[in-house]
Design an enzyme around this catalytic site. Structure first.
Site, PDB file in Angstrom:
ATOM      1  N   GLY A 179      18.640   7.656 -32.713  1.00 33.17           N
ATOM      2  CA  GLY A 179      18.605   8.308 -31.399  1.00 33.17           C
ATOM      3  C   GLY A 179      19.928   8.283 -30.653  1.00 33.17           C
ATOM      4  O   GLY A 179      20.007   8.665 -29.494  1.00 33.17           O
ATOM      5  N   LYS A 197      35.301  14.165 -20.328  1.00 38.70           N
ATOM      6  CA  LYS A 197      35.394  12.876 -19.616  1.00 38.70           C
ATOM      7  C   LYS A 197      36.858  12.523 -19.346  1.00 38.70           C
ATOM      8  O   LYS A 197      37.196  12.034 -18.263  1.00 38.70           O
ATOM      9  CB  LYS A 197      34.709  11.785 -20.446  1.00 38.70           C
ATOM     10  N   GLY A 294      22.733   6.218 -22.519  1.00 36.34           N
ATOM     11  CA  GLY A 294      21.381   5.638 -22.459  1.00 36.34           C
ATOM     12  C   GLY A 294      20.753   5.894 -21.097  1.00 36.34           C
ATOM     13  O   GLY A 294      21.454   5.935 -20.075  1.00 36.34           O
TER      14      GLY A 294
HETATM   15  N1  HSE Z   1      26.491  11.776 -25.899  1.00 35.45           N
HETATM   16  C1  HSE Z   1      27.383  10.934 -25.166  1.00 35.45           C
HETATM   17  C2  HSE Z   1      27.854   9.790 -26.038  1.00 35.45           C
HETATM   18  C3  HSE Z   1      26.775  10.359 -23.907  1.00 35.45           C
HETATM   19  O1  HSE Z   1      27.460   9.686 -27.191  1.00 35.45           O
HETATM   20  O2  HSE Z   1      28.633   8.993 -25.547  1.00 35.45           O
HETATM   21  C4  HSE Z   1      26.735  11.389 -22.814  1.00 35.45           C
HETATM   22  O3  HSE Z   1      27.999  11.905 -22.555  1.00 35.45           O
END
Ligand code: HSE
Length: 415
Positions: A179, A197, A294
């Site tokens: 998951g 980001k 999460g």
């Molecule tokens: N899918 C991203 C990660 C979390 O695996 O860090 C949400 O940006």
């Protein structure tokens, strides 16, 4: 006797846009922490309306709310809803890095015009408080560089490949089973999620607007267990690394796989954890790390922002104009070549590298029948010069497979 406590009946009505994993966790957390928030801020948070893909009227939810939490993801129609809330003077707390890194100026302008504000701690590294540290705690320091492992899925995959020798495909399948990775993992494994980001972190660190389109990114799909095995031999760890740094009077923001020397604080960040290293002459270096994704973890960061709004923590500064960006950056490289095993090959490779100003730091050779594998790590060089050399090496008649080049972060901190 009951303890003395300040309780307020004044409600903070939260309009919740989105009820996936994070939205559901946030609704649960609000219920759980409502007393605590009421005690510390004088307002009791309640969810006054929820918008899902199939239910709810966005206009009515926004009209009724005192604050909007946006965890829908995507850019449309999310942008429209967030703009409506900001234009109406509402504070918005969002976890949506794609929206913020694509439409930032429009959102900040609406916040300014409407008297609202936008907070987004959960958009980068979930509960790791990197937005707060950059926008509040380090306001007094000139930041020169940020390195980040800001995608948990890719860090999990690379950690699995390193610890078990699994192939990229097998490690991805495991991440999906557990998951961590989406059924369609493209956004994560291509580096796009990390790029959005890093655009936000660059804006906070350097002040100017950085759009997602300004961030150069590469993913992890091409990495092999062989690369990782060599990395270990050279004492390096392979990560998907985001970098935002000052380069002269400009900045560079990029995401790509990189080998880190073992003592680097990000080299030991494994599994789905995120971590960000902030470098500044005044503070040398600080590293923040923790769970970067999460439901409960992201919900906790969102509720933290809600409390900041209620506590009157000043709004995050909007970007000041557009950042000046450059692609002229230096890096050390790992270069992996498969060549015919015959006299003069190493000399020709070394000559071409030398002609482009590339200096070799370490080299290892192993036999492959009639061929040989040459693996080297270079000293830092202007990236475009390295790639010119690499392209020319790839043309040599004795080269048996396309050269593989991966950046290496081997320098010490800015101090
Ligand atoms: N899918 C991203 C990660 C979390 O695996 O860090 C949400 O940006």
């Amino acid at each position: 006797m009951t303890c003395w406590r300040v309780m307020s009946d004044e409600l903070l009505k939260i309009g919740l846009l989105g009820r996936g994993t994070v939205g559901a966790a946030f609704a649960e957390l609000v219920e759980e922490r409502a007393d605590e928030v009421a005690r510390s801020t004088g307002r009791r948070p309640v969810i006054s309306g929820v918008l899902t893909r199939s239910e709810g009227d966005a206009g009515a939810i926004i009209a009724e709310a005192d604050l909007i939490v946006e965890v829908m993801g995507g850019t449309e129609p999310t942008r429209e809803y967030v703009l409506a809330a900001l234009n109406g003077g509402l504070p918005v707390v969002s976890a949506n890095k794609q929206l913020l890194s694509r439409h930032g100026p429009e959102l900040w302008a609406a916040a300014e015009a409407g008297g609202g504000q936008i907070r987004f701690e959960a958009a980068v590294a979930a509960v790791v408080p990197v937005i707060r540290v950059l926008s509040e705690s380090l306001n007094g320091a000139q930041i020169d560089r940020i390195h980040g492992i800001v995608n948990g899925t890719t860090n999990f995959i690379l950690s699995e490949m390193a610890s078990t020798g699994a192939s990229y495909e097998a490690a991805l399948a495991q991440a999906q089973q557990l998951g961590f990775a989406e059924a369609d993992p493209t956004e994560d494994v291509s580096g796009a999620d990390a790029a959005a980001k890093m655009a936000l972190l660059a804006q906070l660190a350097f002040g100017g607007w950085v759009a997602l389109d300004d961030v150069v990114f590469e993913g992890i799909e091409q990495l092999t267990t062989e690369d990782i095995a060599y990395a270990r031999e050279f004492g390096l760890a392979l990560k998907l690394l985001g970098t935002a740094e000052r380069v002269g009077d400009a900045i560079s923001v990029r995401v790509h796989p990189a080998f880190l020397y073992a003592a680097h604080p990000l080299a030991s960040i494994n599994g789905s954890f995120n971590a960000v290293t902030i470098e500044s002459p005044a503070i040398t270096e600080i590293t923040l790390s923790g769970p970067g994704a999460g439901g409960p973890q992201t919900a906790s960061a969102i509720l933290g922002d809600v409390v900041s709004v209620l506590s009157g923590v000043p709004a995050i500064e909007p970007p000041q104009g557009e950042a000046k960006l450059t692609g002229a950056v230096h890096s050390a490289f790992y270069l992996h070549l498969e060549v015919a095993d015959k006299p003069g090959v190493l000399a020709q490779v070394a000559r071409l590298l030398g002609e482009h100003g590339v200096s070799v730091k370490t080299v290892a050779q192993s036999g492959l029948g009639d061929n040989a594998r040459l693996v080297m790590v270079t000293h830092s060089i202007l990236e475009s010069d390295f790639y010119s050399a690499c392209d020319q090496i790839g043309e040599l008649e004795f080269v048996r497979a396309a050269p593989r080049a991966i950046r290496v972060i081997d320098e010490q901190f800015i101090g």
